[in-house]
Design a protein around this motif. Structure first.
Motif, PDB file in Angstrom:
ATOM      1  N   TYR A 104     -50.408  22.394  16.540  1.00  0.00           N
ATOM      2  CA  TYR A 104     -51.589  23.135  16.987  1.00  0.00           C
ATOM      3  C   TYR A 104     -51.114  24.506  17.427  1.00  0.00           C
ATOM      4  O   TYR A 104     -50.056  24.636  18.053  1.00  0.00           O
ATOM      5  CB  TYR A 104     -52.259  22.424  18.156  1.00  0.00           C
ATOM      6  N   TYR A 105     -51.905  25.519  17.109  1.00  0.00           N
ATOM      7  CA  TYR A 105     -51.625  26.877  17.576  1.00  0.00           C
ATOM      8  C   TYR A 105     -52.919  27.496  18.096  1.00  0.00           C
ATOM      9  O   TYR A 105     -53.986  27.292  17.525  1.00  0.00           O
ATOM     10  CB  TYR A 105     -51.077  27.756  16.456  1.00  0.00           C
ATOM     11  N   ALA A 106     -52.792  28.263  19.149  1.00  0.00           N
ATOM     12  CA  ALA A 106     -53.928  29.051  19.608  1.00  0.00           C
ATOM     13  C   ALA A 106     -54.320  30.010  18.483  1.00  0.00           C
ATOM     14  O   ALA A 106     -53.442  30.582  17.815  1.00  0.00           O
ATOM     15  CB  ALA A 106     -53.557  29.818  20.871  1.00  0.00           C
ATOM     16  N   ASP A 107     -55.610  30.158  18.268  1.00  0.00           N
ATOM     17  CA  ASP A 107     -56.091  30.969  17.140  1.00  0.00           C
ATOM     18  C   ASP A 107     -55.494  32.369  17.121  1.00  0.00           C
ATOM     19  O   ASP A 107     -55.150  32.906  16.064  1.00  0.00           O
ATOM     20  CB  ASP A 107     -57.619  31.056  17.186  1.00  0.00           C
ATOM     21  N   SER A 108     -55.369  32.967  18.302  1.00  0.00           N
ATOM     22  CA  SER A 108     -54.906  34.351  18.379  1.00  0.00           C
ATOM     23  C   SER A 108     -53.430  34.501  18.053  1.00  0.00           C
ATOM     24  O   SER A 108     -52.946  35.618  17.854  1.00  0.00           O
ATOM     25  CB  SER A 108     -55.162  34.903  19.785  1.00  0.00           C
ATOM     26  N   LEU A 109     -52.710  33.367  17.968  1.00  0.00           N
ATOM     27  CA  LEU A 109     -51.265  33.432  17.761  1.00  0.00           C
ATOM     28  C   LEU A 109     -50.815  32.909  16.412  1.00  0.00           C
ATOM     29  O   LEU A 109     -49.626  32.984  16.088  1.00  0.00           O
ATOM     30  CB  LEU A 109     -50.556  32.648  18.863  1.00  0.00           C
ATOM     31  N   LYS A 110     -51.746  32.373  15.651  1.00  0.00           N
ATOM     32  CA  LYS A 110     -51.383  31.817  14.353  1.00  0.00           C
ATOM     33  C   LYS A 110     -50.732  32.887  13.479  1.00  0.00           C
ATOM     34  O   LYS A 110     -51.194  34.004  13.400  1.00  0.00           O
ATOM     35  CB  LYS A 110     -52.625  31.275  13.650  1.00  0.00           C
ATOM     36  N   GLY A 111     -49.624  32.488  12.870  1.00  0.00           N
ATOM     37  CA  GLY A 111     -48.910  33.407  11.998  1.00  0.00           C
ATOM     38  C   GLY A 111     -47.783  34.145  12.683  1.00  0.00           C
ATOM     39  O   GLY A 111     -46.898  34.679  12.023  1.00  0.00           O
ATOM     40  N   ARG A 112     -47.822  34.207  14.000  1.00  0.00           N
ATOM     41  CA  ARG A 112     -46.753  34.893  14.729  1.00  0.00           C
ATOM     42  C   ARG A 112     -45.828  33.922  15.455  1.00  0.00           C
ATOM     43  O   ARG A 112     -44.640  34.189  15.609  1.00  0.00           O
ATOM     44  CB  ARG A 112     -47.342  35.884  15.738  1.00  0.00           C
ATOM     45  N   PHE A 113     -46.370  32.815  15.933  1.00  0.00           N
ATOM     46  CA  PHE A 113     -45.590  31.855  16.693  1.00  0.00           C
ATOM     47  C   PHE A 113     -45.402  30.570  15.880  1.00  0.00           C
ATOM     48  O   PHE A 113     -46.316  30.145  15.180  1.00  0.00           O
ATOM     49  CB  PHE A 113     -46.291  31.503  18.009  1.00  0.00           C
ATOM     50  N   THR A 114     -44.238  29.954  16.021  1.00  0.00           N
ATOM     51  CA  THR A 114     -43.947  28.703  15.329  1.00  0.00           C
ATOM     52  C   THR A 114     -43.252  27.744  16.282  1.00  0.00           C
ATOM     53  O   THR A 114     -42.241  28.102  16.897  1.00  0.00           O
ATOM     54  CB  THR A 114     -43.056  28.932  14.105  1.00  0.00           C
ATOM     55  N   ILE A 115     -43.781  26.539  16.384  1.00  0.00           N
ATOM     56  CA  ILE A 115     -43.158  25.507  17.208  1.00  0.00           C
ATOM     57  C   ILE A 115     -42.356  24.585  16.311  1.00  0.00           C
ATOM     58  O   ILE A 115     -42.765  24.289  15.181  1.00  0.00           O
ATOM     59  CB  ILE A 115     -44.220  24.725  18.017  1.00  0.00           C
ATOM     60  N   SER A 116     -41.206  24.145  16.799  1.00  0.00           N
ATOM     61  CA  SER A 116     -40.372  23.233  16.020  1.00  0.00           C
ATOM     62  C   SER A 116     -39.608  22.326  16.981  1.00  0.00           C
ATOM     63  O   SER A 116     -39.511  22.627  18.169  1.00  0.00           O
ATOM     64  CB  SER A 116     -39.390  24.009  15.132  1.00  0.00           C
ATOM     65  N   ARG A 117     -39.096  21.235  16.458  1.00  0.00           N
ATOM     66  CA  ARG A 117     -38.321  20.345  17.306  1.00  0.00           C
ATOM     67  C   ARG A 117     -37.097  19.862  16.563  1.00  0.00           C
ATOM     68  O   ARG A 117     -37.102  19.759  15.327  1.00  0.00           O
ATOM     69  CB  ARG A 117     -39.170  19.184  17.798  1.00  0.00           C
ATOM     70  N   ASP A 118     -36.058  19.582  17.309  1.00  0.00           N
ATOM     71  CA  ASP A 118     -34.824  19.031  16.764  1.00  0.00           C
ATOM     72  C   ASP A 118     -34.569  17.743  17.519  1.00  0.00           C
ATOM     73  O   ASP A 118     -34.103  17.769  18.666  1.00  0.00           O
ATOM     74  CB  ASP A 118     -33.682  20.035  16.937  1.00  0.00           C
ATOM     75  N   ASN A 119     -34.868  16.622  16.895  1.00  0.00           N
ATOM     76  CA  ASN A 119     -34.739  15.339  17.580  1.00  0.00           C
ATOM     77  C   ASN A 119     -33.282  14.998  17.908  1.00  0.00           C
ATOM     78  O   ASN A 119     -33.002  14.326  18.898  1.00  0.00           O
ATOM     79  CB  ASN A 119     -35.357  14.230  16.731  1.00  0.00           C
ATOM     80  N   ALA A 120     -32.367  15.465  17.098  1.00  0.00           N
ATOM     81  CA  ALA A 120     -30.950  15.191  17.346  1.00  0.00           C
ATOM     82  C   ALA A 120     -30.473  15.897  18.610  1.00  0.00           C
ATOM     83  O   ALA A 120     -29.615  15.396  19.334  1.00  0.00           O
ATOM     84  CB  ALA A 120     -30.114  15.615  16.149  1.00  0.00           C
ATOM     85  N   LYS A 121     -31.025  17.078  18.873  1.00  0.00           N
ATOM     86  CA  LYS A 121     -30.621  17.854  20.046  1.00  0.00           C
ATOM     87  C   LYS A 121     -31.590  17.695  21.205  1.00  0.00           C
ATOM     88  O   LYS A 121     -31.352  18.242  22.283  1.00  0.00           O
ATOM     89  CB  LYS A 121     -30.512  19.337  19.672  1.00  0.00           C
ATOM     90  N   ASN A 122     -32.701  16.982  20.978  1.00  0.00           N
ATOM     91  CA  ASN A 122     -33.736  16.815  22.004  1.00  0.00           C
ATOM     92  C   ASN A 122     -34.254  18.167  22.496  1.00  0.00           C
ATOM     93  O   ASN A 122     -34.375  18.408  23.709  1.00  0.00           O
ATOM     94  CB  ASN A 122     -33.209  16.005  23.193  1.00  0.00           C
ATOM     95  N   THR A 123     -34.546  19.025  21.557  1.00  0.00           N
ATOM     96  CA  THR A 123     -35.064  20.342  21.914  1.00  0.00           C
ATOM     97  C   THR A 123     -36.380  20.615  21.194  1.00  0.00           C
ATOM     98  O   THR A 123     -36.640  20.097  20.103  1.00  0.00           O
ATOM     99  CB  THR A 123     -34.071  21.455  21.561  1.00  0.00           C
TER     100      THR A 123
END
Length: 116
Positions: free
Chosen positions: A57-76
Motif C-alpha cells: 500500500y502507498y499513500a496516493d501522493s507518494l506513489k512512484g517515488r517511495f518503495t517499501i521492501s523487506r528482506d526476511n533473511a535480514k529481518n529488515t
C-alpha cells in the motif's frame, strides 16, 4: 517486538534516501509492516505498508517515488525514497501490524530533512 530505524538525515531537494528498520523479538503475531511519518504540526500518516504475503500500500501522493521492501533473511523492512521534496521532511517511523490489523509496535523514529 523491537523495531529500530536508521538512515535518516539531511538531504537536498531531488535526492534519494533509504530508510531501514530492523525487526527483532517475537514476530509470529506480525501481519505486516508499515512506514509512517509525522511532519511538524501535522498528524502521523501512513506512507507505505507491506503485508506478509507481499501486497503493498502507498499513500496516493507518494506513489512512484517511495518503495517499501523487506528482506526476511535480514529481518529488515526498507523504505526507498526518491525525488525527495521539502514537504517530505518528517520523522519517519517503522511499525508492525498485528493480526487484528492494528499497528501496535513502533520504532523510535528517524528524522528526514529535505532542504530546498
Amino acid at each position: 517486538v523491537q523495531l529500530v530505524e536508521s538512515g535518516g538525515g539531511l538531504v537536498q531537494r531531488g535526492d534519494s534516501l533509504r530508510l531501514s528498520c530492523v525487526v527483532s523479538g517475537s514476530s509470529f503475531s506480525i501481519k505486516g509492516m508499515g512506514w509512517y511519518r509525522q511532519a511538524p504540526g501535522k498528524q502521523r500518516e501512513l506512507v507505505a505498508a507491506m503485508a506478509n504475503g507481499g501486497s503493498t500500500y502507498y499513500a496516493d501522493s507518494l506513489k512512484g517515488r517511495f518503495t517499501i521492501s523487506r528482506d526476511n533473511a535480514k529481518n529488515t523492512v526498507d523504505l526507498q525514497m526518491n525525488s525527495l521534496k521539502p514537504e517530505d521532511t518528517a520523522v519517519y517511523y517503522c511499525a508492525s501490524q498485528n493480526l487484528y490489523g492494528y499497528y501496535d509496535y513502533w520504532g523510535q523514529g528517524t528524522l528526514v530533512t529535505v532542504s530546498s
